[in-house]
Scaffold this motif. Structure first.
Motif, mmCIF file in Angstrom:
data_model
loop_
_atom_site.group_PDB
_atom_site.id
_atom_site.type_symbol
_atom_site.label_atom_id
_atom_site.label_comp_id
_atom_site.label_asym_id
_atom_site.label_seq_id
_atom_site.Cartn_x
_atom_site.Cartn_y
_atom_site.Cartn_z
ATOM 1 N N THR A 1 0.857 -1.184 0.000
ATOM 2 C CA THR A 1 0.000 0.000 0.000
ATOM 3 C C THR A 1 0.897 1.239 0.000
ATOM 4 O O THR A 1 2.066 1.181 0.384
ATOM 5 N N LYS A 2 0.327 2.348 -0.419
ATOM 6 C CA LYS A 2 1.082 3.605 -0.465
ATOM 7 C C LYS A 2 1.615 3.972 0.912
ATOM 8 O O LYS A 2 2.790 4.358 1.055
ATOM 9 N N PHE A 3 0.784 3.829 1.942
ATOM 10 C CA PHE A 3 1.208 4.185 3.296
ATOM 11 C C PHE A 3 2.341 3.282 3.767
ATOM 12 O O PHE A 3 3.331 3.762 4.351
ATOM 13 N N ALA A 4 2.215 1.974 3.521
ATOM 14 C CA ALA A 4 3.242 1.030 3.980
ATOM 15 C C ALA A 4 4.579 1.301 3.299
ATOM 16 O O ALA A 4 5.641 1.255 3.933
ATOM 17 N N ILE A 5 4.536 1.593 2.007
ATOM 18 C CA ILE A 5 5.771 1.844 1.256
ATOM 19 C C ILE A 5 6.450 3.119 1.741
ATOM 20 O O ILE A 5 7.664 3.144 1.989
ATOM 21 N N PHE A 6 5.688 4.193 1.926
ATOM 22 C CA PHE A 6 6.294 5.442 2.403
ATOM 23 C C PHE A 6 6.740 5.332 3.860
ATOM 24 O O PHE A 6 7.680 6.024 4.278
ATOM 25 N N SER B 1 -1.208 10.445 9.470
ATOM 26 C CA SER B 1 -1.806 10.387 8.138
ATOM 27 C C SER B 1 -0.730 10.139 7.091
ATOM 28 O O SER B 1 0.469 10.362 7.337
ATOM 29 N N PHE B 2 -1.173 9.716 5.906
ATOM 30 C CA PHE B 2 -0.202 9.528 4.832
ATOM 31 C C PHE B 2 0.504 10.831 4.494
ATOM 32 O O PHE B 2 1.708 10.871 4.274
ATOM 33 N N LYS B 3 -0.251 11.943 4.474
ATOM 34 C CA LYS B 3 0.340 13.234 4.112
ATOM 35 C C LYS B 3 1.460 13.615 5.075
ATOM 36 O O LYS B 3 2.490 14.175 4.666
ATOM 37 N N ASN C 1 -4.426 -2.704 -6.772
ATOM 38 C CA ASN C 1 -4.843 -1.417 -7.348
ATOM 39 C C ASN C 1 -4.136 -0.230 -6.693
ATOM 40 O O ASN C 1 -4.735 0.836 -6.477
ATOM 41 N N GLU C 2 -2.856 -0.424 -6.385
ATOM 42 C CA GLU C 2 -2.075 0.624 -5.724
ATOM 43 C C GLU C 2 -0.991 1.199 -6.626
ATOM 44 O O GLU C 2 -0.357 2.190 -6.266
ATOM 45 N N ILE C 3 -0.750 0.593 -7.791
ATOM 46 C CA ILE C 3 0.421 0.965 -8.584
ATOM 47 C C ILE C 3 0.401 2.438 -8.992
ATOM 48 O O ILE C 3 1.421 3.136 -8.912
ATOM 49 N N ASN C 4 -0.754 2.948 -9.453
ATOM 50 C CA ASN C 4 -0.824 4.347 -9.880
ATOM 51 C C ASN C 4 -0.616 5.310 -8.712
ATOM 52 O O ASN C 4 0.083 6.322 -8.843
ATOM 53 N N VAL D 1 1.092 4.780 -5.932
ATOM 54 C CA VAL D 1 2.477 4.744 -5.465
ATOM 55 C C VAL D 1 3.403 5.462 -6.443
ATOM 56 O O VAL D 1 4.198 6.332 -6.056
ATOM 57 N N LEU D 2 3.299 5.112 -7.732
ATOM 58 C CA LEU D 2 4.196 5.714 -8.716
ATOM 59 C C LEU D 2 3.930 7.213 -8.868
ATOM 60 O O LEU D 2 4.867 8.020 -8.981
ATOM 61 N N TYR D 3 2.672 7.601 -8.872
ATOM 62 C CA TYR D 3 2.339 9.018 -9.018
ATOM 63 C C TYR D 3 2.943 9.825 -7.865
ATOM 64 O O TYR D 3 3.539 10.895 -8.078
ATOM 65 N N THR D 4 2.796 9.315 -6.656
ATOM 66 C CA THR D 4 3.296 10.048 -5.490
ATOM 67 C C THR D 4 4.814 10.145 -5.504
ATOM 68 O O THR D 4 5.381 11.204 -5.202
ATOM 69 N N LEU D 5 5.486 9.048 -5.852
ATOM 70 C CA LEU D 5 6.945 9.062 -5.900
ATOM 71 C C LEU D 5 7.470 9.978 -7.009
ATOM 72 O O LEU D 5 8.354 10.815 -6.776
ATOM 73 N N LEU D 6 6.917 9.823 -8.203
ATOM 74 C CA LEU D 6 7.499 10.478 -9.369
ATOM 75 C C LEU D 6 7.073 11.936 -9.525
ATOM 76 O O LEU D 6 7.702 12.692 -10.278
#
Length: 375
Positions: A94-99, A117-119, A150-153, A155-160
């Motif tokens: 998940t986006k939160f787990a990766i960050f 929060s994620f932010k 359904n997390e790929i977009n 995660v990549l959007y936030t990183l890039l």
């Protein structure tokens, strides 16, 4: 005649670590081209720029993860300017787990388990990068799991696109894909595709000669001289080639030597290898099943259940059986069967007769396949 037995405190292993699946070997053979391409992609980051984005693609056990982790180790020794972070997407998907893992690498600890929060995590990551002027390269290993969740977009959007919120933030991404049916660029949306633009690096399966040499290197490093004869190494190589997954061979060497050691013998015999293979051969099955999508698991279960019943399985008959449990056209069905064949889960061959009939044969014990699918 007195047998040449080990004493209780003796061992056949010079270094058992050599046979661990996550061991990073000093000598990493037959992947020079891929390593050079990866190094080229990362070179801008060594100079303070943004690393180029990459897709490392290949079947399980073809050296993708080892190549990335070996380069990451070299980077950490060479510079503090670029921070390499390895993420196992089977665990953190998940986006939160990766960050959270990125934050831990940069700060030395995970963010608070609750009330964050994620932010807040994202902002903290970017501020740390800004403050120290460091470049980030993130490896998303088994990134296909982000597709399934359904997390790929996200995660990549936030990183890039982090630089849009925090100018000067420089992040590159390596995605590692073991599912050969996944076309990542067709899966991401246009917002991601416009900034991702990755280079594709392919890791082909090792051939028999390459597997033999790699296993020979592990034997020289990990076992004492004379423990494994050339003939026994040939047998281990032959068994490994049934799955073409190097991890099977490495685990097989370890288990066979442990069998011999347990019997207090100073060398590995054929029986040690045969007994070890009954366990090691399922490593490839387990790793492969984990990469399958839900509909592919349903189809593989259908094949396994029909295989239990015995008799020949034609592709048409299996398709009819599959339609009882899932909505699937023949084209999509046959794509999945060809994928199973490429992954060495089944054999797909032709029976000559009145026309050519495709026949499917499961490569593993059907009960074991069903058990792996239930995990």
């Amino acid at each position: 005649m007195k047998k040449n037995l080990l004493m209780w405190e003796e061992t056949l292993f010079q270094d058992m670590e050599v046979f661990e699946i996550d061991h990073i070997p000093e000598q990493f053979s037959f992947r020079d081209t891929q390593m050079q391409e990866l190094a080229f992609q990362l070179r801008p980051g060594m100079r303070g720029g943004r690393p180029l984005n990459t897709i490392c693609r290949g079947l399980p056990g073809t050296g993708k993860t080892t190549a990335v982790r070996k380069l990451f180790g070299d980077i950490e020794e060479a510079t503090k300017k670029m921070v390499p972070i390895y993420i196992n997407c089977q665990i953190d998907n998940t986006k939160f787990a990766i960050f959270s893992q990125i934050y831990r690498k940069l700060s030395g600890h995970l963010p608070p388990a609750s009330g964050t929060s994620f932010k807040q995590v994202f902002d903290a990551v970017c501020r740390l990068l800004e403050k120290e002027g460091r470049v980030l390269v993130v490896c998303l290993d088994d990134a296909n799991y982000l597709l399934y969740e359904n997390e790929i977009n996200k995660v990549l959007y936030t990183l890039l696109r982090a630089h849009e919120s925090y100018p000067g933030t420089r992040i590159g991404v390596i995605t590692v894909i073991s599912d050969m049916t996944v076309d990542l660029m067709s899966e991401v949306d246009s917002r991601v595709a416009s900034v991702f633009r990755p280079t594709d690096i392919y890791f082909p399966p090792y051939d028999e000669e390459e597997i033999h040499e790699i296993l020979s290197q592990r034997v020289r490093q990990g076992l004492y001289p004379g423990v494994l004869s050339d003939a026994m190494l040939d047998l281990v190589t032959e068994q490994t080639m049934k799955s073409a997954d190097l991890r099977v061979g490495i685990d097989l060497l370890k288990r066979a030597a442990l069998n011999a050691e347990n019997d207090a013998r100073r060398s590995v015999e054929m029986d040690d290898i045969c007994r070890a293979y009954e366990v090691s051969k399922y490593l490839h099955l387990a790793a492969s099943v984990r990469t399958l999508k839900d509909e592919e698991k349903v189809l593989l279960r259908t094949i396994a259940e029909r295989s239990q019943a015995g008799g020949e399985m034609t592709a048409g008959e299996v398709h009819e059986a599959a339609k009882e449990t899932m909505k699937i056209g023949y084209t999509r069905y046959y794509e999945m069967v060809k994928k199973f064949d490429a992954m060495r889960l089944v054999n797909l061959h032709y029976r000559e007769g009145r026309g050519r009939t495709r026949v499917i044969t499961l490569r593993y014990d059907p009960a074991r396949v069903i058990a792996e699918l239930a995990r």
